[in-house]
Scaffold this motif. Structure first.
Motif, PDB file in Angstrom:
ATOM      1  N   LEU A 183       0.796  -1.231   0.000  1.00  0.00           N
ATOM      2  CA  LEU A 183       0.000   0.000   0.000  1.00  0.00           C
ATOM      3  C   LEU A 183       0.827   1.280   0.000  1.00  0.00           C
ATOM      4  N   VAL A 184       2.046   1.207   0.492  1.00  0.00           N
ATOM      5  CA  VAL A 184       2.883   2.405   0.585  1.00  0.00           C
ATOM      6  C   VAL A 184       4.013   2.373  -0.448  1.00  0.00           C
ATOM      7  N   TRP A 185       4.802   1.287  -0.425  1.00  0.00           N
ATOM      8  CA  TRP A 185       5.980   1.250  -1.286  1.00  0.00           C
ATOM      9  C   TRP A 185       5.628   1.075  -2.763  1.00  0.00           C
ATOM     10  N   ALA A 186       4.727   0.138  -3.077  1.00  0.00           N
ATOM     11  CA  ALA A 186       4.400  -0.132  -4.489  1.00  0.00           C
ATOM     12  C   ALA A 186       3.832   1.104  -5.212  1.00  0.00           C
ATOM     13  N   PRO A 187       2.855   1.826  -4.619  1.00  0.00           N
ATOM     14  CA  PRO A 187       2.395   3.056  -5.292  1.00  0.00           C
ATOM     15  C   PRO A 187       3.497   4.101  -5.427  1.00  0.00           C
ATOM     16  N   ASP A 188       4.400   4.141  -4.457  1.00  0.00           N
ATOM     17  CA  ASP A 188       5.524   5.074  -4.539  1.00  0.00           C
ATOM     18  C   ASP A 188       6.374   4.767  -5.767  1.00  0.00           C
ATOM     19  N   MET A 189       6.656   3.484  -5.999  1.00  0.00           N
ATOM     20  CA  MET A 189       7.449   3.084  -7.158  1.00  0.00           C
ATOM     21  C   MET A 189       6.739   3.415  -8.465  1.00  0.00           C
ATOM     22  N   VAL A 190       5.444   3.118  -8.516  1.00  0.00           N
ATOM     23  CA  VAL A 190       4.682   3.393  -9.737  1.00  0.00           C
ATOM     24  C   VAL A 190       4.658   4.896 -10.019  1.00  0.00           C
ATOM     25  N   GLY A 191       4.428   5.691  -8.981  1.00  0.00           N
ATOM     26  CA  GLY A 191       4.413   7.145  -9.151  1.00  0.00           C
ATOM     27  C   GLY A 191       5.747   7.666  -9.653  1.00  0.00           C
ATOM     28  N   CYS A 192       6.852   7.124  -9.118  1.00  0.00           N
ATOM     29  CA  CYS A 192       8.175   7.564  -9.562  1.00  0.00           C
ATOM     30  C   CYS A 192       8.409   7.207 -11.029  1.00  0.00           C
ATOM     31  N   LEU A 193       7.979   6.017 -11.433  1.00  0.00           N
ATOM     32  CA  LEU A 193       8.124   5.605 -12.836  1.00  0.00           C
ATOM     33  C   LEU A 193       7.333   6.533 -13.754  1.00  0.00           C
ATOM     34  N   LEU A 194       6.115   6.884 -13.360  1.00  0.00           N
ATOM     35  CA  LEU A 194       5.297   7.788 -14.161  1.00  0.00           C
ATOM     36  C   LEU A 194       5.955   9.164 -14.263  1.00  0.00           C
ATOM     37  N   PHE A 195       6.534   9.644 -13.169  1.00  0.00           N
ATOM     38  CA  PHE A 195       7.240  10.928 -13.188  1.00  0.00           C
ATOM     39  C   PHE A 195       8.427  10.882 -14.157  1.00  0.00           C
ATOM     40  N   LEU A 196       9.173   9.773 -14.144  1.00  0.00           N
ATOM     41  CA  LEU A 196      10.340   9.661 -15.002  1.00  0.00           C
ATOM     42  C   LEU A 196       9.949   9.609 -16.479  1.00  0.00           C
ATOM     43  N   VAL A 197       8.897   8.850 -16.792  1.00  0.00           N
ATOM     44  CA  VAL A 197       8.442   8.779 -18.185  1.00  0.00           C
ATOM     45  C   VAL A 197       7.925  10.139 -18.633  1.00  0.00           C
ATOM     46  N   SER A 198       7.161  10.807 -17.764  1.00  0.00           N
ATOM     47  CA  SER A 198       6.668  12.144 -18.080  1.00  0.00           C
ATOM     48  C   SER A 198       7.828  13.101 -18.341  1.00  0.00           C
ATOM     49  N   GLY A 199       8.844  13.049 -17.496  1.00  0.00           N
ATOM     50  CA  GLY A 199       9.998  13.928 -17.660  1.00  0.00           C
ATOM     51  C   GLY A 199      10.768  13.628 -18.926  1.00  0.00           C
ATOM     52  N   HIS A 200      10.873  12.345 -19.290  1.00  0.00           N
ATOM     53  CA  HIS A 200      11.565  11.996 -20.531  1.00  0.00           C
ATOM     54  C   HIS A 200      10.828  12.564 -21.735  1.00  0.00           C
ATOM     55  N   LEU A 201       9.512  12.445 -21.745  1.00  0.00           N
ATOM     56  CA  LEU A 201       8.725  13.006 -22.847  1.00  0.00           C
ATOM     57  C   LEU A 201       8.885  14.525 -22.895  1.00  0.00           C
ATOM     58  N   ALA A 202       8.958  15.164 -21.737  1.00  0.00           N
ATOM     59  CA  ALA A 202       9.152  16.614 -21.705  1.00  0.00           C
ATOM     60  C   ALA A 202      10.516  16.992 -22.280  1.00  0.00           C
ATOM     61  N   LEU A 203      11.539  16.184 -22.013  1.00  0.00           N
ATOM     62  CA  LEU A 203      12.857  16.432 -22.594  1.00  0.00           C
ATOM     63  C   LEU A 203      12.825  16.257 -24.111  1.00  0.00           C
ATOM     64  N   VAL A 204      12.138  15.206 -24.570  1.00  0.00           N
ATOM     65  CA  VAL A 204      11.998  14.989 -26.010  1.00  0.00           C
ATOM     66  C   VAL A 204      11.292  16.181 -26.655  1.00  0.00           C
ATOM     67  N   GLU A 205      10.268  16.703 -25.955  1.00  0.00           N
ATOM     68  CA  GLU A 205       9.514  17.837 -26.494  1.00  0.00           C
ATOM     69  C   GLU A 205      10.403  19.066 -26.640  1.00  0.00           C
ATOM     70  N   VAL A 206      11.171  19.377 -25.612  1.00  0.00           N
ATOM     71  CA  VAL A 206      11.963  20.605 -25.639  1.00  0.00           C
ATOM     72  C   VAL A 206      13.202  20.467 -26.525  1.00  0.00           C
ATOM     73  N   CYS A 207      13.674  19.222 -26.737  1.00  0.00           N
ATOM     74  CA  CYS A 207      14.856  18.989 -27.575  1.00  0.00           C
ATOM     75  C   CYS A 207      14.479  18.597 -29.001  1.00  0.00           C
ATOM     76  N   HIS A 208      13.188  18.411 -29.280  1.00  0.00           N
ATOM     77  CA  HIS A 208      12.705  18.026 -30.608  1.00  0.00           C
ATOM     78  C   HIS A 208      13.328  16.711 -31.070  1.00  0.00           C
ATOM     79  N   GLY A 209      13.417  15.776 -30.148  1.00  0.00           N
ATOM     80  CA  GLY A 209      13.991  14.477 -30.480  1.00  0.00           C
ATOM     81  C   GLY A 209      14.831  13.956 -29.329  1.00  0.00           C
ATOM     82  N   ARG A 210      15.966  13.382 -29.643  1.00  0.00           N
ATOM     83  CA  ARG A 210      16.828  12.797 -28.624  1.00  0.00           C
ATOM     84  C   ARG A 210      17.210  13.835 -27.573  1.00  0.00           C
ATOM     85  N   PRO A 211      17.040  13.504 -26.278  1.00  0.00           N
ATOM     86  CA  PRO A 211      17.407  14.454 -25.223  1.00  0.00           C
ATOM     87  C   PRO A 211      18.879  14.840 -25.294  1.00  0.00           C
ATOM     88  N   ARG A 212      19.153  16.127 -25.121  1.00  0.00           N
ATOM     89  CA  ARG A 212      20.512  16.646 -25.134  1.00  0.00           C
ATOM     90  C   ARG A 212      20.526  17.943 -24.321  1.00  0.00           C
TER      91      ARG A 212
END
Length: 278
Positions: A183-212
């Protein structure tokens, strides 16, 4: 004035930048993040050396300013609460957890996540190479998974909601080790994964492709700092797993310090967002 040719850039199915060649020989450029954050696009006249910035209509600009203030404020304050909660857990009395402080911070994070999604939902849309128009009416929701900004902000909001399960569960008393991990640890892990994927997409958006690295771009710094915060949250989550055999965390200090640094990153990102306004 009308367009004669269009070139798209981005990654996979996502378009992050459109370039039009206009009938008069000029060039117009629409970029996803500047358009949704600042309502801006650029036009370079034929033979011109410097591009001229054009703004969306006044309705769009007003919306973007209000949403930017809410988003920036929510992440600044939410990150502050998480940092205080981590400080209480690390330096407070032995039985201090900072659970209620985390919970309040989580409410601000969810507010910031939803306001970020609303920025995408109500962002001005490209019409042609010379005009960027507001959506016809204010919307509280849309379903546009083919837009990278929508998907990134939707996953960010989803991550804050999953964190809510983690934060609510952490307020419960008398949980077994298995229940804590479920109830505590598993949702924490899932939330962190979602944050990381969201951040990667945001990097792709601002870099117009491969993050740099794009050191001269404020939007890149905001996304990069937030992604660093997400990585710190993930490290903290891994260290917060409760061992079934001993009932103790993998590493309490790493869990607390990872949360503290990650929270400060989101607060810094929130402050920077105040400067990314129309």
């Amino acid at each position: 004035m009308s367009r004669t040719e269009e070139t798209a850039e981005g990654a996979g199915p996502f378009t992050t930048r459109l370039t039009w060649r206009l009938d008069d020989g000029g060039i117009a450029v629409w970029e996803s993040r500047p358009a949704r954050k600042r309502g801006l696009f650029t036009v370079r006249a034929a033979g011109g050396r410097e591009p001229r910035t054009r703004r969306a209509d006044s309705v769009s600009i007003g919306r973007l300013r209000r949403l930017n203030s809410v988003t920036a404020g929510a992440f600044t304050v939410g990150g502050g609460f998480f940092a205080v909660g981590a400080g209480v857990a690390q330096f407070g009395p032995g039985d201090a957890t900072g659970a209620w402080i985390y919970f309040v911070g989580g409410l601000f994070f969810t507010t910031g996540g939803y306001a970020s999604l609303l920025q995408s939902v109500n962002a001005p849309r490209q019409d042609d190479g010379t005009v960027v128009r507001a959506v016809r009416r204010w919307r509280w929701w849309s379903y546009e998974p083919t837009r990278i900004d929508w998907l990134s902000t939707f996953l960010l909001l989803a991550g804050t909601l999953v964190f809510g399960i983690n934060l609510l569960s952490s307020l419960l008393e008398g949980l077994s080790v298995r229940q804590v991990d479920t109830l505590v640890w598993a949702p924490d892990m899932v939330g962190c994964l979602l944050f990381l994927v969201s951040g990667h997409l945001a990097l792709v958006e601002v870099c117009h492709g491969r993050p740099r690295v794009r050191a001269g771009d404020l939007g890149w710094w905001i996304v990069a700092v937030n992604q660093l915060g997400s990585a710190c949250f993930m490290v903290a989550a891994l260290a917060a797993f409760t061992r079934p055999a001993t009932g103790s965390l993998v590493n309490v200090d790493v869990a607390d310090w990872g949360t503290l640094v990650g929270a400060l990153c989101f607060s810094v990102g929130g402050v920077l967002q105040y400067c990314e306004h129309p």
